[in-house]
Scaffold this motif. Structure first.
Motif, PDB file in Angstrom:
ATOM      1  N   CYS A 284       0.838  -1.206   0.000  1.00 44.65           N
ATOM      2  CA  CYS A 284       0.000   0.000   0.000  1.00 44.65           C
ATOM      3  C   CYS A 284       0.868   1.250   0.000  1.00 44.65           C
ATOM      4  CB  CYS A 284      -0.863   0.050   1.258  1.00 44.65           C
ATOM      5  SG  CYS A 284      -1.790  -1.444   1.595  1.00 44.65           S
ATOM      6  N   ALA A 285       0.349   2.289  -0.651  1.00 48.91           N
ATOM      7  CA  ALA A 285       1.015   3.586  -0.562  1.00 48.91           C
ATOM      8  C   ALA A 285       0.901   4.128   0.862  1.00 48.91           C
ATOM      9  CB  ALA A 285       0.401   4.551  -1.562  1.00 48.91           C
ATOM     10  N   ASP A 286      -0.224   3.800   1.518  1.00 44.77           N
ATOM     11  CA  ASP A 286      -0.420   4.223   2.908  1.00 44.77           C
ATOM     12  C   ASP A 286      -0.499   2.952   3.755  1.00 44.77           C
ATOM     13  OD1 ASP A 286      -1.037   5.529   5.204  1.00 44.77           O
ATOM     14  OD2 ASP A 286      -3.089   6.052   4.637  1.00 44.77           O
TER      15      ASP A 286
ATOM     16  N   ASP B  93     -18.185  -7.038 -18.834  1.00 47.30           N
ATOM     17  CA  ASP B  93     -18.492  -5.606 -18.820  1.00 47.30           C
ATOM     18  C   ASP B  93     -17.922  -4.902 -17.595  1.00 47.30           C
ATOM     19  OD1 ASP B  93     -19.880  -6.056 -21.085  1.00 47.30           O
ATOM     20  OD2 ASP B  93     -21.806  -6.360 -20.065  1.00 47.30           O
ATOM     21  N   GLN B  94     -17.781  -5.642 -16.519  1.00 48.58           N
ATOM     22  CA  GLN B  94     -17.351  -5.019 -15.271  1.00 48.58           C
ATOM     23  C   GLN B  94     -15.856  -5.226 -15.011  1.00 48.58           C
ATOM     24  OE1 GLN B  94     -19.336  -3.013 -13.643  1.00 48.58           O
ATOM     25  NE2 GLN B  94     -20.941  -3.489 -15.126  1.00 48.58           N
ATOM     26  N   ALA B  95     -15.112  -5.608 -16.046  1.00 51.48           N
ATOM     27  CA  ALA B  95     -13.672  -5.804 -15.850  1.00 51.48           C
ATOM     28  C   ALA B  95     -13.038  -4.485 -15.431  1.00 51.48           C
ATOM     29  CB  ALA B  95     -13.039  -6.304 -17.144  1.00 51.48           C
ATOM     30  N   GLY B  96     -12.011  -4.576 -14.624  1.00 50.96           N
ATOM     31  CA  GLY B  96     -11.367  -3.340 -14.184  1.00 50.96           C
ATOM     32  C   GLY B  96     -10.103  -3.597 -13.397  1.00 50.96           C
ATOM     33  N   LEU B  97      -9.477  -2.480 -13.033  1.00 50.68           N
ATOM     34  CA  LEU B  97      -8.215  -2.529 -12.288  1.00 50.68           C
ATOM     35  C   LEU B  97      -8.507  -2.366 -10.805  1.00 50.68           C
ATOM     36  CD1 LEU B  97      -5.042  -2.396 -12.300  1.00 50.68           C
ATOM     37  CD2 LEU B  97      -5.291   0.077 -12.456  1.00 50.68           C
ATOM     38  N   TYR B  98      -7.837  -3.149  -9.997  1.00 49.82           N
ATOM     39  CA  TYR B  98      -7.969  -3.038  -8.546  1.00 49.82           C
ATOM     40  C   TYR B  98      -6.735  -2.323  -8.013  1.00 49.82           C
ATOM     41  CZ  TYR B  98      -8.812  -4.528  -3.684  1.00 49.82           C
ATOM     42  OH  TYR B  98      -9.042  -4.571  -2.335  1.00 49.82           O
ATOM     43  N   ASP B  99      -6.912  -1.079  -7.650  1.00 47.93           N
ATOM     44  CA  ASP B  99      -5.819  -0.239  -7.149  1.00 47.93           C
ATOM     45  C   ASP B  99      -6.433   0.642  -6.070  1.00 47.93           C
ATOM     46  OD1 ASP B  99      -3.489   1.256  -6.853  1.00 47.93           O
ATOM     47  OD2 ASP B  99      -3.906   2.537  -8.581  1.00 47.93           O
ATOM     48  N   PRO B 100      -6.861   0.054  -4.946  1.00 45.89           N
ATOM     49  CA  PRO B 100      -7.765   0.728  -4.019  1.00 45.89           C
ATOM     50  C   PRO B 100      -7.197   2.029  -3.457  1.00 45.89           C
ATOM     51  CG  PRO B 100      -6.812  -1.210  -2.994  1.00 45.89           C
ATOM     52  CD  PRO B 100      -6.427  -1.265  -4.446  1.00 45.89           C
ATOM     53  N   GLN B 101      -7.992   3.094  -3.594  1.00 48.17           N
ATOM     54  CA  GLN B 101      -7.533   4.420  -3.182  1.00 48.17           C
ATOM     55  C   GLN B 101      -7.639   4.629  -1.678  1.00 48.17           C
ATOM     56  OE1 GLN B 101      -5.842   6.445  -5.329  1.00 48.17           O
ATOM     57  NE2 GLN B 101      -6.033   4.536  -6.483  1.00 48.17           N
ATOM     58  N   GLY B 102      -8.402   3.770  -1.025  1.00 44.10           N
ATOM     59  CA  GLY B 102      -8.553   3.875   0.427  1.00 44.10           C
ATOM     60  C   GLY B 102      -7.222   3.724   1.158  1.00 44.10           C
ATOM     61  N   VAL B 103      -6.280   3.022   0.503  1.00 41.12           N
ATOM     62  CA  VAL B 103      -4.949   2.894   1.108  1.00 41.12           C
ATOM     63  C   VAL B 103      -3.933   3.647   0.257  1.00 41.12           C
ATOM     64  CG1 VAL B 103      -5.366   0.736   2.330  1.00 41.12           C
ATOM     65  CG2 VAL B 103      -4.667   0.666  -0.072  1.00 41.12           C
TER      66      VAL B 103
ATOM     67  N   GLY C  98      -3.796   3.716  -2.981  1.00 39.53           N
ATOM     68  CA  GLY C  98      -3.344   2.924  -4.121  1.00 39.53           C
ATOM     69  C   GLY C  98      -2.353   1.882  -3.626  1.00 39.53           C
ATOM     70  N   THR C  99      -2.125   0.846  -4.460  1.00 39.40           N
ATOM     71  CA  THR C  99      -1.224  -0.223  -4.037  1.00 39.40           C
ATOM     72  C   THR C  99      -0.151  -0.433  -5.091  1.00 39.40           C
ATOM     73  OG1 THR C  99      -2.737  -1.817  -5.040  1.00 39.40           O
ATOM     74  CG2 THR C  99      -2.953  -1.448  -2.669  1.00 39.40           C
ATOM     75  N   HIS C 100       0.904  -1.090  -4.683  1.00 35.78           N
ATOM     76  CA  HIS C 100       1.976  -1.406  -5.644  1.00 35.78           C
ATOM     77  C   HIS C 100       1.921  -2.853  -6.071  1.00 35.78           C
ATOM     78  CE1 HIS C 100       3.233   2.396  -3.804  1.00 35.78           C
ATOM     79  NE2 HIS C 100       3.600   2.653  -5.042  1.00 35.78           N
ATOM     80  N   VAL C 101       0.854  -3.526  -5.639  1.00 40.00           N
ATOM     81  CA  VAL C 101       0.472  -4.801  -6.253  1.00 40.00           C
ATOM     82  C   VAL C 101      -0.975  -4.586  -6.657  1.00 40.00           C
ATOM     83  CG1 VAL C 101      -0.019  -7.229  -5.873  1.00 40.00           C
ATOM     84  CG2 VAL C 101       2.058  -6.226  -4.938  1.00 40.00           C
TER      85      VAL C 101
ATOM     86  N   ALA D 258       8.311  -0.276  16.366  1.00 33.16           N
ATOM     87  CA  ALA D 258       9.760  -0.452  16.379  1.00 33.16           C
ATOM     88  C   ALA D 258      10.394   0.379  15.271  1.00 33.16           C
ATOM     89  CB  ALA D 258      10.105  -1.927  16.199  1.00 33.16           C
ATOM     90  N   PRO D 259      11.216   1.337  15.618  1.00 34.35           N
ATOM     91  CA  PRO D 259      11.802   2.198  14.585  1.00 34.35           C
ATOM     92  C   PRO D 259      12.562   1.391  13.538  1.00 34.35           C
ATOM     93  CG  PRO D 259      12.195   3.107  16.770  1.00 34.35           C
ATOM     94  CD  PRO D 259      11.624   1.748  16.973  1.00 34.35           C
ATOM     95  N   GLY D 260      12.184   1.582  12.263  1.00 29.36           N
ATOM     96  CA  GLY D 260      12.905   0.950  11.164  1.00 29.36           C
ATOM     97  C   GLY D 260      12.614  -0.524  10.965  1.00 29.36           C
ATOM     98  N   ALA D 261      11.606  -1.064  11.653  1.00 33.16           N
ATOM     99  CA  ALA D 261      11.272  -2.471  11.400  1.00 33.16           C
ATOM    100  C   ALA D 261      10.471  -2.598  10.118  1.00 33.16           C
ATOM    101  CB  ALA D 261      10.487  -3.053  12.562  1.00 33.16           C
ATOM    102  N   ILE D 262       9.705  -1.566   9.805  1.00 36.27           N
ATOM    103  CA  ILE D 262       8.976  -1.549   8.536  1.00 36.27           C
ATOM    104  C   ILE D 262       9.381  -0.283   7.813  1.00 36.27           C
ATOM    105  CG2 ILE D 262       6.717  -1.543   7.419  1.00 36.27           C
ATOM    106  CD1 ILE D 262       5.579  -2.963   9.827  1.00 36.27           C
ATOM    107  N   ILE D 263       9.745  -0.460   6.558  1.00 33.81           N
ATOM    108  CA  ILE D 263      10.165   0.706   5.803  1.00 33.81           C
ATOM    109  C   ILE D 263       9.453   0.709   4.466  1.00 33.81           C
ATOM    110  CG2 ILE D 263      12.447   0.995   6.849  1.00 33.81           C
ATOM    111  CD1 ILE D 263      13.310  -0.575   4.244  1.00 33.81           C
ATOM    112  N   GLN D 264       9.282   1.902   3.947  1.00 33.44           N
ATOM    113  CA  GLN D 264       8.711   2.035   2.611  1.00 33.44           C
ATOM    114  C   GLN D 264       9.767   2.701   1.756  1.00 33.44           C
ATOM    115  OE1 GLN D 264       5.481   4.886   2.063  1.00 33.44           O
ATOM    116  NE2 GLN D 264       4.380   3.369   0.846  1.00 33.44           N
ATOM    117  N   TYR D 265      10.132   2.025   0.675  1.00 28.64           N
ATOM    118  CA  TYR D 265      11.114   2.606  -0.226  1.00 28.64           C
ATOM    119  C   TYR D 265      10.438   3.631  -1.116  1.00 28.64           C
ATOM    120  CZ  TYR D 265      13.940  -1.391   1.145  1.00 28.64           C
ATOM    121  OH  TYR D 265      14.634  -2.327   1.858  1.00 28.64           O
TER     122      TYR D 265
END
Lengths: 206, 647, 295
Positions: free
Chosen positions: C100-102, C206-216, C218-221, C111-118
């Motif tokens: 997730c972007a967020d 007809d309902q095909a689409g991209l899943y890139d949820p904005q609630g978080v 957008g995602t990088h998967v 814990a400082p630095g246990a999870i990082i976002q590049y």
């Protein structure tokens, strides 16, 4: 140790030991808990042998404190029943805080403020215990919503509890002659007569 | 009728037919890719022949993206088939002599196809060159014109030698020793009980395999999964660990006949040796024993060419060069005998250089050109594709002569213009054939000469009607599987002899082992999972993690009838035995309406057994019938009768 | 997994900004569910590249195996058979970290630095800083991180940050035989997805689409779904995921407010003492007691 044979016995040894088990575990819990709550406090984990140890120890300390607290709760519960006099005391608490305690109503072993503190801490303790179990992942795996609620409640109740204990400690420092009650169990008759006249009469028969 | 026989809804079938028929247009092509779903039937060869006929009629042969293509289950199934996997063939699909052909002359006269229409290529007429060159590769100087190029050295075919016939002979006690190389027949041959009984009648078995296979422990009790009594099995078993494909160099030949060299990636573990080293050591030992102790007709062994640098370790490079072949004397141009095409001692550039006078060697005529004087062409790695058709002519080497699309003359109309100019494979350039592939045609055969594209037939055209080539008859016909829920063939309801393939071979005892729909009302079919490779990857931890335990798939309707829910242990029985597995209940398998009957199918993945990293399981082929396709004898794994119950 | 030459944009339990100067390309993995055949080559590739081996389990009556994500299975295929428009569809979704972007995990982590976002968008766990509290699990809107039973540390898909750092596609994308897993810049992946969606719509979805949820954010998967209107069909993919309000409260406003309040109590007490003075026993009462004693 009796300093003056005429001093009044306020707490026996067992009560004092009980209090300090709760007190020490609380201080350790507060220090480690704050470390997980806000990054500013994270260095406190070093007091526990590092952050991972702090994480491991914290819940076990919590269990210790909860057990000791429960014992203490049942010891002092009956002394903390609210009376009309307590309510009157509470209504005049502002005078007390301002340092003007001359026209405060006569109080038994505990005043209204102490009783409120007692019950507030008891409620916080209960919340801490239950929410703590929800978020103790080493042993339990609750539903994610419960875990999230547990995290919020644990943090909130913890903060309130730390605040209450700060008030509790300050009150002991502020009211001179109080701390010795928890060190060696006795208070002076003057102290008792001034702050807890009802109790003074009861134990001295005057 | 099709809907009645197959249970495919009529509309769905017609829709598929429509899609297929659309590809009759010159600019539309269809390819047909088939695998074991078509071959593992008693009518497997006819299935494929039917589609070949359709492709011929639609004009989809020789086109880019056309044809009928076998999808191989392993990177080198094509390669192993090219090198005589079946004992009925010699390398390059040459016929094996039999006692009916007492000398070379008779054999070649009988096997060399005759020209059936004038002016055609009839490429098979070159058989004598291929065959003599093979003998020269194998027996060198001992193969002389006088002794018919050592024709007598070639063992003569004694009868059927397919896998079912070999195990039936073993079952009858006619086989003493069995050298089992890279093969797990206990798991992969039909009717495990019969295979196990057959192996129990051997004196000895040598297993050459990278893995400790189920077969190598056929004698060892593994609970109910392999319920045998070792005290009653005299067979002595030797296990010789071999290296895996990645632990030795060599080549893979893929389904597109592209031969690709590969390089050794790691050393084999422990005492594992290359298969070639084991075979060479065994051969040299035998040769030695014949020399010392003598023996009946030892010449074919004593005289076998064995010119490897390290005799116990023929290298993959030496072998590939031997398959390609070389000139023993200068090869001259037949049109101009003063012109030397290939110098004596050189590697041959193509099978066009092979001669039937003993001046060339070639271990496998279709591979000729793979290792020419230019070097190892299978190691080429230029993936440029100038035509955009996927014609990477400089990547590896495709047999024959690096041709990528067979019968590609058929991609152009009779006048030599491509049917689909957007996808030109071949076109007539005025004086020769050119385009984006090696022409499957004499390069200078002008269109007006009317040389037809199907160069391997005597008439130059594809055969819709083929006499004497298939076991059954000139045209395909529908037959029910040997075990079928139907009493009759719906195409011939009144002819009981036409129920199942009358040309198929059924051994004594196997007919009795067939079950009937009364006791076994459901159709069983076996297949593979993407997570596993045959009986091999069950020994690999990661694959075992992905699909750890034997399961059986049934439709929701049958599950309801039987009170089975997903995750239950079930027992599947055929008339030959039973297996147990976990039930997977799925919407993907539906009951079929066949000839007015509701037919349920039970799907059974094959991969499990009592050896490996997966949970110990039963061998699926405990259930399958010991009968095969009438032509190839590929067992009928895709349709048989079973019953199912909660275990 | 390991420290490497990727810019860190955000790190857990850190109140000052991480590197913000360089602009690097935002990457994404696109999983085209409509092209997935469920072969599990991605699961195998993940195991191999990351040197993790889960337990050999049992069949549970479904194709799924391992049955769930674990500290040793960072991606699993989830198989669902549904009937849509009178047609049977076998929906197979590759589950794992959405990057997730967020990221809720990073927000919750103490814990400082246990999870990082590049800066390229990858959310990575640095296990050497992980204390094993499991707050990341509490914070994740997709239920992805798992705590190891062996070392009590949190694990999940790293999007092969070690491969991406040297311009290689993640192992799963490399292994996918059908091209159902694509990898590239997020922009390119969106363009590719748009083409796939157009194609699917032409084929009647007809309902095909991209899943890139904005609630978080957008995602990088991201997923290409044939039924983007019903993500729930795909083994419970959430329709509008966001960080739970409870987690936002806990790790959002509560943190500074409570800290300030406690500081307030401490300082209030101090100033009360110095302004009002101590509460001592009055001279009057002491005298009374002395008198009593004198009697």
């Amino acid at each position: 140790m009796i300093r003056d044979p005429k001093d009044l016995k306020r707490y026996n040894a067992s009560e004092r030991a009980n209090h300090w088990v709760v007190g020490i575990s609380f201080i350790l819990l507060a220090l480690s808990g704050l470390a997980f709550f806000h990054p500013a406090f994270f260095p406190l984990t070093q007091l526990f042998g590092g952050p991972t140890w702090a994480r491991i120890i914290h819940p076990y300390l919590g269990v210790l404190m909860a057990l000791a607290f429960i014992v203490m709760f049942f010891r002092f519960k009956h002394l903390n029943k609210m009376t009309p006099a307590d309510k009157e005391w509470l209504s005049k608490a502002k005078n007390m805080v301002d340092g003007n305690d001359h026209d405060m109503p006569e109080q038994g072993k505990y005043n209204g403020g102490q009783k409120v503190m007692f019950w507030a801490l008891a409620v916080c303790m209960l919340l801490m215990m239950v929410s703590g179990l929800f978020i103790w992942r080493a042993w339990f795996g609750f539903d994610i919503t419960l875990v999230r609620m547990g995290a919020v409640v644990h943090a909130a109740a913890g903060a309130v509890m730390i605040g209450l204990i700060m008030v509790h400690v300050y009150a002991a420092i502020w009211v001179k002659g109080t701390i010795r009650a928890m060190w060696y169990g006795t208070v002076t008759r003057a102290w008792a007569k001034q702050h807890h006249r009802g109790w003074y009469r009861q134990v001295t028969g005057k | 009728m099709v809907a009645k026989v197959c249970g495919t809804p009529k509309e769905a079938f017609l829709k598929v037919c429509e899609y297929i028929a659309e590809t009759a247009a010159p600019n539309k092509t269809m390819t047909n890719l088939y695998a074991l779903g078509w071959t593992e039937h008693s009518v497997g060869s006819q299935n494929i022949r039917s589609m070949a006929i359709i492709q011929l009629l639609l004009g989809n042969m020789g086109m880019a993206g056309g044809g009928i293509n076998a999808l191989r289950g392993h990177a080198n199934v094509q390669g192993i088939t090219d090198f005589a996997l079946y004992a009925q063939n010699l390398p390059g699909y040459l016929a094996v002599p039999s006692d009916a052909e007492p000398d070379l002359k008779t054999f070649l006269e009988k096997k060399t196809p005759k020209m059936l229409r004038p002016g055609q290529m009839n490429f098979g007429q070159n058989l004598p060159k291929w065959y003599v060159s093979l003998h020269k590769a194998w027996w060198g100087n001992a193969a002389t014109k006088e002794n018919g190029f050592a024709y007598d050295f070639m063992p003569k075919l004694a009868g059927a030698s397919d896998v079912l016939s070999i195990f039936d002979q073993m079952y009858q006690g006619k086989v003493h020793g069995f050298l089992c190389q890279g093969f797990n027949p206990l798991a992969s041959v039909a009717n495990k009980k019969k295979v196990s009984d057959a192996l129990s009648k051997l004196k000895y078995m040598v297993v050459m395999d990278p893995l400790a296979t189920d077969t190598s422990e056929f004698w060892k009790p593994h609970g109910e999964f392999n319920d045998v009594d070792p005290s009653k099995i005299p067979t002595e078993v030797f296990r010789l660990p071999t290296t895996l494909f990645a632990e030795t160099s060599g080549s893979f030949t893929n389904s597109g006949r592209v031969i690709q060299w590969r390089w050794k990636a790691a050393n084999g573990p422990g005492e594992a040796k290359d298969d070639t080293e084991i075979m060479a050591t065994l051969f040299l030992k035998l040769k030695d024993m014949y020399a010392k102790d003598g023996g009946a007709y030892s010449e074919p062994i004593q005289k076998l060419t064995w010119a490897y640098r390290i005799p116990t370790k023929p290298s993959p490079e030496e072998l590939m060069m031997e398959y390609n072949g070389k000139a023993l004397a200068d090869v001259l141009d037949p049109k101009d005998p003063t012109k030397v095409l290939v110098k004596a001692g050189d590697q041959l550039p193509s099978f066009a250089m092979l001669r039937d006078d003993g001046s060339t060697t070639c271990g496998n005529w279709i591979y000729c050109g793979v290792w020419s004087q230019a070097g190892n062409n299978s190691a080429r790695r230029d993936n440029s594709d100038p035509s955009g058709l996927g014609q990477t002519l400089n990547w590896g080497f495709a047999w024959p002569v690096n041709r990528r699309i067979l019968y590609n003359r058929a991609s152009a109309d009779p006048s030599g213009k491509p049917w689909d100019p957007q996808r030109t494979v071949l076109k007539w350039l005025g004086d020769k054939w050119g385009g984006n592939d090696v022409p499957d045609m004499r390069p200078d055969a002008a269109p007006e000469q009317n040389v037809m594209p199907f160069i391997m037939t005597g008439e130059g055209v594809g055969r819709l009607f083929a006499v004497g080539l298939m076991a059954e008859g000139p045209f395909p016909e529908h037959y029910e599987p040997f075990e079928s829920p139907l009493d009759n063939n719906p195409m011939h309801p009144k002819n009981p002899k036409a129920r199942a393939n009358p040309a198929a071979r059924v051994y004594k005892g196997d007919m009795e082992a067939f079950g009937t729909a009364k006791d076994f009302p459901y159709v069983g079919t076996t297949y593979r999972l993407t997570e596993h490779f045959h009986y091999w990857t069950k020994q690999s931890k990661i694959n075992a993690i992905m699909q750890p335990e034997q399961f059986v798939e049934i439709g929701e309707e049958l599950a309801r009838e039987k009170g089975i829910t997903a995750g239950d242990k079930v027992k599947v029985r055929s008339n030959r035995g039973f297996i147990k597995g976990v039930a997977v209940v799925t919407k993907r398998i539906k009951a079929l309406d066949v000839d007015g009957k509701k037919v349920h199918t039970i799907g059974i993945p094959i991969h499990y057994g009592f050896k490996g990293a997966t949970k110990p399981g039963f061998i699926t082929n405990t259930l399958t019938p010991f009968v095969g396709d009438a032509n190839t004898q590929t067992p009928e794994y895709k349709a048989f009768l079973v019953n199912i119950e909660k275990a | 997994m390991a420290l490497q030459s990727l810019d860190i944009k955000q790190r857990s339990a850190t109140t000052t900004p991480s590197t913000q100067v360089r602009q690097t390309v935002e990457i994404a993995k696109l999983i085209d569910v409509s092209a997935c055949i469920g072969c599990k080559a991605c699961q195998v590739a993940c195991s191999e590249w990351n040197d993790i081996r889960d337990e050999v389990g049992n069949c549970h009556g479904v194709y799924d195996n391992p049955m769930d994500l674990s500290a040793k299975s960072w991606t699993v295929m989830r198989y669902t058979e549904v009937e849509q428009n009178n047609k049977l569809e076998w929906l197979i979704r590759k589950d794992g970290c959405m990057h997730c972007a967020d990221p809720g995990c990073l927000k919750a982590c103490p814990a400082p630095g246990a999870i990082i976002q590049y800066s390229n968008g990858i959310v990575d766990f640095h296990q050497e800083n992980c204390i094993g509290c499991g707050y990341c699990v509490t914070g994740c809107p997709f239920n992805v991180p798992r705590i190891s039973k062996e070392d009590s540390k949190a694990y999940k898909c790293s999007l092969c940050s070690d491969r991406v750092a040297v311009n290689q596609a993640p192992a799963c994308a490399k292994a996918c035989p059908t091209g159902a897993i694509q990898f590239g810049s997020k922009e390119d992946m969106k363009d590719y997805a748009a083409k796939r969606v157009t194609d699917l719509k032409e084929r009647g979805y007809d309902q095909a689409g991209l899943y890139d949820p904005q609630g978080v954010g957008g995602t990088h998967v991201m997923y290409v779904l044939h039924h983007a209107d019903k993500p729930d069909l795909y083994a419970g993919l959430p329709a509008n995921p966001s960080i739970s309000p409870l987690v936002s409260l806990w790790k959002g406003v509560a943190k500074p407010l409570a800290t300030l309040a406690l500081a307030g109590v401490a300082l209030g007490s101090l100033f009360h003492y110095v302004t009002k003075g101590p509460n001592e026993v009055s001279k009057e009462i002491e005298d009374e007691i002395e008198k009593e004693d004198a009697k």
